[in-house]
Write a protein that holds these residues in place. Structure first.
Motif, mmCIF file in Angstrom:
data_model
loop_
_atom_site.group_PDB
_atom_site.id
_atom_site.type_symbol
_atom_site.label_atom_id
_atom_site.label_comp_id
_atom_site.label_asym_id
_atom_site.label_seq_id
_atom_site.Cartn_x
_atom_site.Cartn_y
_atom_site.Cartn_z
ATOM 1 N N ASN A 237 -21.550 172.920 41.328
ATOM 2 C CA ASN A 237 -22.052 172.951 39.995
ATOM 3 C C ASN A 237 -21.497 171.951 39.399
ATOM 4 O O ASN A 237 -21.907 171.144 38.508
ATOM 5 N N LEU A 238 -19.370 172.043 38.927
ATOM 6 C CA LEU A 238 -19.204 171.320 38.621
ATOM 7 C C LEU A 238 -19.167 169.846 38.992
ATOM 8 O O LEU A 238 -19.335 169.047 37.659
ATOM 9 N N MET A 239 -19.140 169.552 40.151
ATOM 10 C CA MET A 239 -20.041 168.612 41.106
ATOM 11 C C MET A 239 -20.742 167.759 40.527
ATOM 12 O O MET A 239 -20.810 166.458 40.400
ATOM 13 N N MET A 240 -21.943 168.152 40.540
ATOM 14 C CA MET A 240 -22.892 167.886 40.764
ATOM 15 C C MET A 240 -23.076 167.261 39.363
ATOM 16 O O MET A 240 -23.762 166.759 38.592
ATOM 17 N N GLY A 241 -22.237 168.086 37.915
ATOM 18 C CA GLY A 241 -22.382 167.500 36.440
ATOM 19 C C GLY A 241 -21.606 166.336 36.332
ATOM 20 O O GLY A 241 -21.939 165.586 35.651
ATOM 21 N N LEU A 242 -21.277 166.052 36.962
ATOM 22 C CA LEU A 242 -20.167 165.012 37.065
ATOM 23 C C LEU A 242 -20.459 164.197 38.179
ATOM 24 O O LEU A 242 -21.064 162.845 37.393
ATOM 25 N N TYR A 243 -21.542 164.190 38.750
ATOM 26 C CA TYR A 243 -22.039 162.973 39.264
ATOM 27 C C TYR A 243 -23.318 162.678 38.586
ATOM 28 O O TYR A 243 -24.087 161.963 37.863
ATOM 29 N N ALA A 244 -24.539 163.802 37.851
ATOM 30 C CA ALA A 244 -25.382 163.768 37.323
ATOM 31 C C ALA A 244 -24.974 162.508 35.807
ATOM 32 O O ALA A 244 -24.976 161.575 35.598
ATOM 33 N N ALA A 245 -23.421 163.013 34.787
ATOM 34 C CA ALA A 245 -22.791 162.376 33.461
ATOM 35 C C ALA A 245 -22.319 160.509 34.398
ATOM 36 O O ALA A 245 -23.681 159.744 33.636
ATOM 37 N N GLU A 246 -21.989 160.450 35.669
ATOM 38 C CA GLU A 246 -22.017 159.033 35.651
ATOM 39 C C GLU A 246 -23.128 158.091 35.906
ATOM 40 O O GLU A 246 -23.514 157.593 35.985
ATOM 41 N N ALA A 247 -24.442 159.596 36.689
ATOM 42 C CA ALA A 247 -25.696 158.316 35.995
ATOM 43 C C ALA A 247 -25.924 158.473 35.205
ATOM 44 O O ALA A 247 -26.678 157.380 35.322
ATOM 45 N N LEU A 248 -26.010 158.797 34.377
ATOM 46 C CA LEU A 248 -26.621 158.732 33.219
ATOM 47 C C LEU A 248 -25.894 157.809 31.870
ATOM 48 O O LEU A 248 -26.475 157.405 30.968
ATOM 49 N N LEU A 249 -23.978 157.746 32.387
ATOM 50 C CA LEU A 249 -24.185 156.536 31.924
ATOM 51 C C LEU A 249 -23.719 155.411 32.343
ATOM 52 O O LEU A 249 -23.223 154.063 31.712
ATOM 53 N N GLY A 250 -24.627 155.064 33.523
ATOM 54 C CA GLY A 250 -24.544 153.775 33.728
ATOM 55 C C GLY A 250 -23.116 153.371 34.997
ATOM 56 O O GLY A 250 -23.124 151.931 35.488
ATOM 57 N N LYS A 251 -22.895 154.948 35.361
ATOM 58 C CA LYS A 251 -21.552 154.384 36.704
ATOM 59 C C LYS A 251 -21.997 154.815 37.791
ATOM 60 O O LYS A 251 -20.783 154.609 38.866
ATOM 61 N N ASP A 252 -23.098 154.503 38.187
ATOM 62 C CA ASP A 252 -23.435 155.083 39.719
ATOM 63 C C ASP A 252 -24.764 153.633 39.767
ATOM 64 O O ASP A 252 -26.179 154.388 39.734
#
Length: 269
Positions: A237-252
């Motif tokens: 869950n922590l890692m998916m939160g990380l990936y989701a944040a990157e996507a929403l911040l334009g870092k992915d």
């Protein structure tokens, strides 16, 4: 964002026992599971507190040897003793390695910065001085400025400095999370070429639902400009939160990491 895996640390009872008993299988499992979970760097800490420096160095070299056989990821040599950092880097010689850590404390700066220059290693730089952990953002910035200045004098590439604002438990100080986030922003403004890193789990110490607090704090810190974190990559869950944040911040780009992590999660069932 760079994920530095935290679980091979002798402050954890299971790891300390594995070191003392030379239980190679237990360490191999930690290396492989963290690697497969998405770690970019594997932190290695052998500080069990037993014996002298020679014993600790022998323990560290044992951990490093096992890790190098079971992952191609860079290793972070984690110790408060410059002698162990030196010995650990020598054992890893020929492969990418990190230093965890230095601070503005005079002895550590004098001993470790030349090693960072020699090995070209990224360095976790704690925003603390000979007087301890500063009580406010201004104090943390003063420590960061001292490290930055000395690193320049030593010829260390600023892009390899990863400043850690040293988040404290919010259970003890309700403003600890805010202070760390404000410190990240201040560091990124003052020194645009450096990076930031955080030992994530300390923020939730002493509280229930630690994973929820850690994930939320990681997302907030990413928004402030956090570049790396020392965390448990096996927490899905922590890692998916990380990936989701990157996507929403334009870092992915095109959400590739997020989609890839989701597919991997689905395949696991």
């Amino acid at each position: 964002m760079i994920v530095i895996a935290e679980k091979i640390n002798a402050t954890r009872k299971g790891v300390a026992r594995a070191i003392q008993e030379r239980d190679e299988a237990a360490i191999v499992d930690l290396v492989k599971t963290q690697d497969e979970a998405g770690a970019d760097v594997i932190d290695v800490n052998a500080g069990t507190g037993r014996g002298d420096t020679a014993t600790s160095l022998d323990d560290l070299r044992w951990l490093i040897e096992i890790a190098m056989k079971n992952t191609a990821k860079p290793l972070a040599v984690d110790s408060e003793q410059p002698e162990l950092i030196d010995g650990g880097l020598a054992a890893i010689s020929g492969r990418a390695a990190w230093i965890n850590s230095i601070s503005a404390e005079s002895r550590r700066l004098e001993s470790v910065l030349p090693l960072a220059k020699q090995y070209g290693a990224p360095v976790v730089a704690l925003c603390m001085s000979d007087d301890g952990i500063p009580r406010d953002v201004a104090g943390r910035m003063k420590a960061a400025e001292a490290i930055y200045r000395r690193a320049q004098e030593a010829g260390v590439d600023p892009a390899k400095l990863y400043f850690d604002p040293l988040v404290m438990p919010v259970a003890a100080d309700p403003m600890a999370g805010t202070m760390a986030i404000e410190s990240i922003r201040a560091i990124k403004t003052a020194f645009p070429e450096v990076k930031t890193v955080m030992g994530l789990s300390n923020v939730s110490f002493g509280l229930p639902l630690r994973a929820t607090l850690n994930t939320t704090f990681l997302i907030l810190s990413l928004g402030a400009g956090l570049d790396a974190a020392i965390l448990d990559p096996c927490n899905d869950n922590l890692m998916m939160g990380l990936y989701a944040a990157e996507a929403l911040l334009g870092k992915d780009t095109y959400c590739r990491r997020f989609i890839g992590a989701h597919r991997k999660r689905t395949q696991k069932g």
